[in-house]
Design an enzyme around this catalytic site. Structure first.
Site, PDB file in Angstrom:
ATOM      1  N   PHE A 172      -6.037  42.702  -8.898  1.00  0.00           N
ATOM      2  CA  PHE A 172      -5.563  41.983  -7.707  1.00  0.00           C
ATOM      3  C   PHE A 172      -6.535  40.848  -7.397  1.00  0.00           C
ATOM      4  CE2 PHE A 172      -4.191  41.565  -3.190  1.00  0.00           C
ATOM      5  CZ  PHE A 172      -2.829  41.452  -3.419  1.00  0.00           C
ATOM      6  N   THR A 186      -7.354  36.458  -8.366  1.00  0.00           N
ATOM      7  CA  THR A 186      -6.797  35.158  -7.985  1.00  0.00           C
ATOM      8  C   THR A 186      -5.284  35.083  -8.212  1.00  0.00           C
ATOM      9  OG1 THR A 186      -8.887  34.201  -8.668  1.00  0.00           O
ATOM     10  CG2 THR A 186      -7.072  32.660  -8.334  1.00  0.00           C
ATOM     11  N   VAL A 187      -4.857  35.330  -9.434  1.00  0.00           N
ATOM     12  CA  VAL A 187      -3.440  35.134  -9.770  1.00  0.00           C
ATOM     13  C   VAL A 187      -2.574  36.226  -9.151  1.00  0.00           C
ATOM     14  CG1 VAL A 187      -1.756  34.921 -11.641  1.00  0.00           C
ATOM     15  CG2 VAL A 187      -4.049  33.967 -11.935  1.00  0.00           C
ATOM     16  N   GLU A 215       4.273  33.633 -20.182  1.00  0.00           N
ATOM     17  CA  GLU A 215       4.380  32.180 -19.962  1.00  0.00           C
ATOM     18  C   GLU A 215       3.095  31.588 -19.393  1.00  0.00           C
ATOM     19  OE1 GLU A 215       7.214  29.687 -20.282  1.00  0.00           O
ATOM     20  OE2 GLU A 215       5.274  28.704 -20.174  1.00  0.00           O
ATOM     21  N   VAL A 254      -0.493  29.986 -21.338  1.00  0.00           N
ATOM     22  CA  VAL A 254      -0.790  28.632 -21.809  1.00  0.00           C
ATOM     23  C   VAL A 254      -0.491  27.641 -20.690  1.00  0.00           C
ATOM     24  CG1 VAL A 254      -0.239  26.824 -23.491  1.00  0.00           C
ATOM     25  CG2 VAL A 254      -0.291  29.223 -24.207  1.00  0.00           C
ATOM     26  N   GLY A 287     -16.478  25.935  -8.333  1.00  0.00           N
ATOM     27  CA  GLY A 287     -15.792  27.164  -8.738  1.00  0.00           C
ATOM     28  C   GLY A 287     -14.842  26.972  -9.912  1.00  0.00           C
ATOM     29  N   GLU A 299     -17.239  29.014 -14.779  1.00  0.00           N
ATOM     30  CA  GLU A 299     -17.947  30.266 -14.529  1.00  0.00           C
ATOM     31  C   GLU A 299     -19.430  30.070 -14.812  1.00  0.00           C
ATOM     32  OE1 GLU A 299     -16.062  33.496 -16.585  1.00  0.00           O
ATOM     33  OE2 GLU A 299     -14.100  32.632 -16.176  1.00  0.00           O
ATOM     34  N   LYS A 321      -5.170  28.984 -26.629  1.00  0.00           N
ATOM     35  CA  LYS A 321      -3.855  28.427 -26.285  1.00  0.00           C
ATOM     36  C   LYS A 321      -3.195  27.793 -27.509  1.00  0.00           C
ATOM     37  CE  LYS A 321      -5.467  27.914 -21.581  1.00  0.00           C
ATOM     38  NZ  LYS A 321      -6.250  27.082 -20.674  1.00  0.00           N
ATOM     39  N   GLY A 344      -4.891  27.903 -11.253  1.00  0.00           N
ATOM     40  CA  GLY A 344      -4.711  27.966  -9.800  1.00  0.00           C
ATOM     41  C   GLY A 344      -3.798  29.120  -9.445  1.00  0.00           C
TER      42      GLY A 344
HETATM   43  N1  NAP Z   1      -6.910  31.819 -12.516  1.00  0.00           N
HETATM   44  C1  NAP Z   1      -6.039  31.052 -13.115  1.00  0.00           C
HETATM   45  O1  NAP Z   1      -5.724  29.984 -12.637  1.00  0.00           O
HETATM   46  C2  NAP Z   1      -5.399  31.482 -14.412  1.00  0.00           C
HETATM   47  C3  NAP Z   1      -4.565  30.589 -15.096  1.00  0.00           C
HETATM   48  C4  NAP Z   1      -3.926  31.016 -16.266  1.00  0.00           C
HETATM   49  C5  NAP Z   1      -4.138  32.292 -16.743  1.00  0.00           C
HETATM   50  N2  NAP Z   1      -5.005  33.122 -16.067  1.00  0.00           N
HETATM   51  C6  NAP Z   1      -5.218  34.463 -16.593  1.00  0.00           C
HETATM   52  O2  NAP Z   1      -4.778  35.408 -15.636  1.00  0.00           O
HETATM   53  C7  NAP Z   1      -5.576  36.562 -15.708  1.00  0.00           C
HETATM   54  C8  NAP Z   1      -6.154  36.846 -14.321  1.00  0.00           C
HETATM   55  O3  NAP Z   1      -6.957  35.765 -13.945  1.00  0.00           O
HETATM   56  P1  NAP Z   1      -7.586  35.642 -12.475  1.00  0.00           P
HETATM   57  O4  NAP Z   1      -8.082  34.252 -12.346  1.00  0.00           O
HETATM   58  O5  NAP Z   1      -6.630  36.154 -11.470  1.00  0.00           O
HETATM   59  O6  NAP Z   1      -8.833  36.623 -12.633  1.00  0.00           O
HETATM   60  P2  NAP Z   1      -9.702  37.282 -11.472  1.00  0.00           P
HETATM   61  O7  NAP Z   1      -9.614  36.503 -10.210  1.00  0.00           O
HETATM   62  O8  NAP Z   1     -11.022  37.586 -12.048  1.00  0.00           O
HETATM   63  O9  NAP Z   1      -8.902  38.647 -11.227  1.00  0.00           O
HETATM   64  C9  NAP Z   1      -8.944  39.740 -12.072  1.00  0.00           C
HETATM   65  C10 NAP Z   1      -9.059  40.970 -11.210  1.00  0.00           C
HETATM   66  O10 NAP Z   1      -8.881  42.123 -12.020  1.00  0.00           O
HETATM   67  C11 NAP Z   1      -9.897  43.042 -11.636  1.00  0.00           C
HETATM   68  N3  NAP Z   1     -10.153  43.978 -12.727  1.00  0.00           N
HETATM   69  C12 NAP Z   1     -10.896  43.797 -13.835  1.00  0.00           C
HETATM   70  N4  NAP Z   1     -10.916  44.913 -14.572  1.00  0.00           N
HETATM   71  C13 NAP Z   1     -10.189  45.826 -13.900  1.00  0.00           C
HETATM   72  C14 NAP Z   1      -9.860  47.172 -14.128  1.00  0.00           C
HETATM   73  N5  NAP Z   1     -10.299  47.821 -15.209  1.00  0.00           N
HETATM   74  N6  NAP Z   1      -9.082  47.808 -13.236  1.00  0.00           N
HETATM   75  C15 NAP Z   1      -8.655  47.177 -12.133  1.00  0.00           C
HETATM   76  N7  NAP Z   1      -8.949  45.896 -11.829  1.00  0.00           N
HETATM   77  C16 NAP Z   1      -9.694  45.228 -12.727  1.00  0.00           C
HETATM   78  C17 NAP Z   1     -11.091  42.173 -11.327  1.00  0.00           C
HETATM   79  O11 NAP Z   1     -12.051  42.873 -10.585  1.00  0.00           O
HETATM   80  P3  NAP Z   1     -13.602  42.385 -10.655  1.00  0.00           P
HETATM   81  O12 NAP Z   1     -13.636  41.013 -10.086  1.00  0.00           O
HETATM   82  O13 NAP Z   1     -14.307  43.406  -9.836  1.00  0.00           O
HETATM   83  O14 NAP Z   1     -13.994  42.421 -12.104  1.00  0.00           O
HETATM   84  C18 NAP Z   1     -10.430  41.063 -10.538  1.00  0.00           C
HETATM   85  O15 NAP Z   1     -10.253  41.401  -9.195  1.00  0.00           O
HETATM   86  C19 NAP Z   1      -6.626  36.305 -16.776  1.00  0.00           C
HETATM   87  O16 NAP Z   1      -6.171  36.831 -18.006  1.00  0.00           O
HETATM   88  C20 NAP Z   1      -6.679  34.787 -16.851  1.00  0.00           C
HETATM   89  O17 NAP Z   1      -7.075  34.320 -18.122  1.00  0.00           O
HETATM   90  C21 NAP Z   1      -5.627  32.746 -14.917  1.00  0.00           C
END
Ligand code: NAP
Length: 428
Positions: free
Chosen positions: A10, A12-13, A130, A133, A188, A191, A206, A303
């Protein structure tokens, strides 16, 4: 009746999904023909659960994956945790438990996607991604559906928002790589360990996925060469501008006579090229094909809301297919034998920046080395670096990867020359 969803993570996305389900509820209901309900959300531990509840998130948070896997009422598992493990194990178990899966995890899909796709197929389940990428840009479904009649010849993409933000600062404002990275981290975008973004690894993930959708070929991540932006200097940026180019980190996948070739590298783009004006954190995918010709898909590559929009579109598609009784269809049906291109067939113009002593005869010697590999020059620029050295910049005519490797080896073997940088140059 509603279609129940189990969210894994739970962050960002994932936390953007409730916004769409709420704000666009009637359209989503019409499209999916059933209410979509977030039944359970997996978080890491009790502390995280308490924190999220206290912040007003009214969901059924669980800390054990089995609570989702063993819940027969959950039809769709949405993995948004990122990284390889435990995401890979959880997705595998979800498919084995008969659940459809949505993910945005490019790292996982590029490195272990083949097995997961095969498992989903075997089980007659959907596995859609989807958002993996270019986040909010609906490029995969466009390639899979809208371009089925077309033959794609090359895909070029500005696929990483962090490095593109940094390149924009370096090009438009003359910042150094280090200053641009510090700003990206402060905002931000990057990383604390920015390796995947700045070294082209994220863009290479990608490119692997784009090769499947655009060319029907499942190349391995190891077959995508990647060079990042950390070696780009203000001198490279300045000379690119002087010669009418903009440097960007570009992922490219192309089909040659012998097979497919994919790489990520800093690339000189002519200022008139549509990708040259893709700035800041924006992404774009530029598709060259025999039918449409040239088309570009532009938008936010990351985002919360843009990415969640793609994720929810996948969920809706699955819900609809469950209703229509054809849910087992693969996300991408284009598949053919994977053939990797012979390096001799992969061609491009190149930029070389070389330091040499400012003595008579050096330019002639340099020309001889290039000539020995049958490489000719399109533009040559000689700049005085300091009192005794000169910086020579060469833009070549087209040469192959084989010629590039040979000339690079020759230049590095000769102590007269210091090869500073070599980048791809896209022709007009
Ligand atoms: N952000 C973007 O804009 C974006 C764009 C395209 C694709 N994506 C992809 O979408 C996915 C999520 O990205 P995000 O940006 O939302 O990441 P994020 O903000 O780091 O969210 C991931 C969440 O999952 C939690 N988590 C990790 N391991 C876990 C586990 N074993 N059990 C339960 N929760 C767990 C994390 O907790 P902790 O923080 O405590 O580790 C964190 O709260 C990734 O694969 C990313 O590559 C993201």
């Amino acid at each position: 009746m509603s279609i129940k969803i189990g969210l894994l993570g739970f962050g960002t996305v994932a936390s953007g999904i409730p916004f769409l389900l709420h704000e666009n509820s009637s359209k989503i209901l019409d499209a999916s023909r059933d209410q979509l309900e977030i039944a359970k959300v997996l978080v890491k531990d009790e502390e995280e659960k308490e924190r999220l509840l206290a912040a007003g998130n009214n969901f059924n948070f669980v800390t054990n994956i089995d609570d989702i896997l063993q819940d027969e009422s959950i039809a769709i598992v949405v993995e948004l945790m990122g990284r390889i493990e435990p995401a890979r194990t959880f997705i595998t178990k979800a498919l084995e438990a008969g659940k459809h899966v949505v993910s945005a995890n490019k790292d996982l899909i590029a490195t272990h996607g083949k097995d997961l796709i095969a498992l989903a197929q075997d089980k007659g389940l959907a596995f859609y991604y989807e958002a993996a990428v270019a986040g909010g840009i609906p490029i995969l479904r466009t390639l899979a559906n809208s371009l089925t009649s077309d033959k794609v010849t090359r895909i070029l993409g500005v696929l990483n928002g962090t490095s593109n933000f940094m390149m924009t600062k370096m090009v438009d404002e003359g910042w150094t790589y280090e200053a641009a990275l510090a700003e990206a981290q402060a905002l931000g975008y990057a990383e604390s360990d920015p390796t995947n973004d700045v070294e082209g690894i994220d863009a290479a993930y990608k490119a692997v996925i784009l090769s499947q959708f655009g060319f029907g070929m499942a190349i391995d991540f190891e077959q995508v060469s990647h060079q990042g932006i950390s070696s780009i200097t203000p001198d490279d940026v300045a000379v690119a501008q002087q010669l009418g180019y903009v440097i960007k980190l570009v992922g490219s996948v192309e089909e040659t006579a012998s097979g497919i070739f994919a790489e990520v590298s800093p690339t000189f783009l002519p200022k008139s090229h549509p990708l040259a004006s893709v700035n800041d954190v924006m992404n774009a995918v530029f598709v060259e094909s025999i039918g449409i010709g040239e088309s570009m898909y532009y938008g936010p590559g990351a985002g919360q809301k843009p990415t969640a929009t793609s994720v929810v579109a996948d969920i809706i598609r699955i819900a609809r297919r469950i209703k229509d009784g054809n849910v087992g269809k693969p996300f991408n049906e284009f598949s053919r034998e994977t053939k990797i291109a012979d390096p001799a067939d992969v061609t491009s113009n190149y930029y070389f920046a070389i330091n040499t002593s400012d003595e008579k005869g050096k330019m002639l010697r340099l020309a001889e080395i290039f000539n020995s590999e049958d490489i000719s020059f399109e533009q040559v620029l000689q700049q005085k670096a300091n009192g005794t050295t000169a910086r020579v910049v060469i833009i070549t005519h087209e040469l192959s990867k084989t010629q590039l490797a040979n000339v690079t080896e020759k230049l590095t073997a000769v102590s007269d020359f210091e090869l500073l940088n070599t980048f791809k140059v896209l022709g007009e």
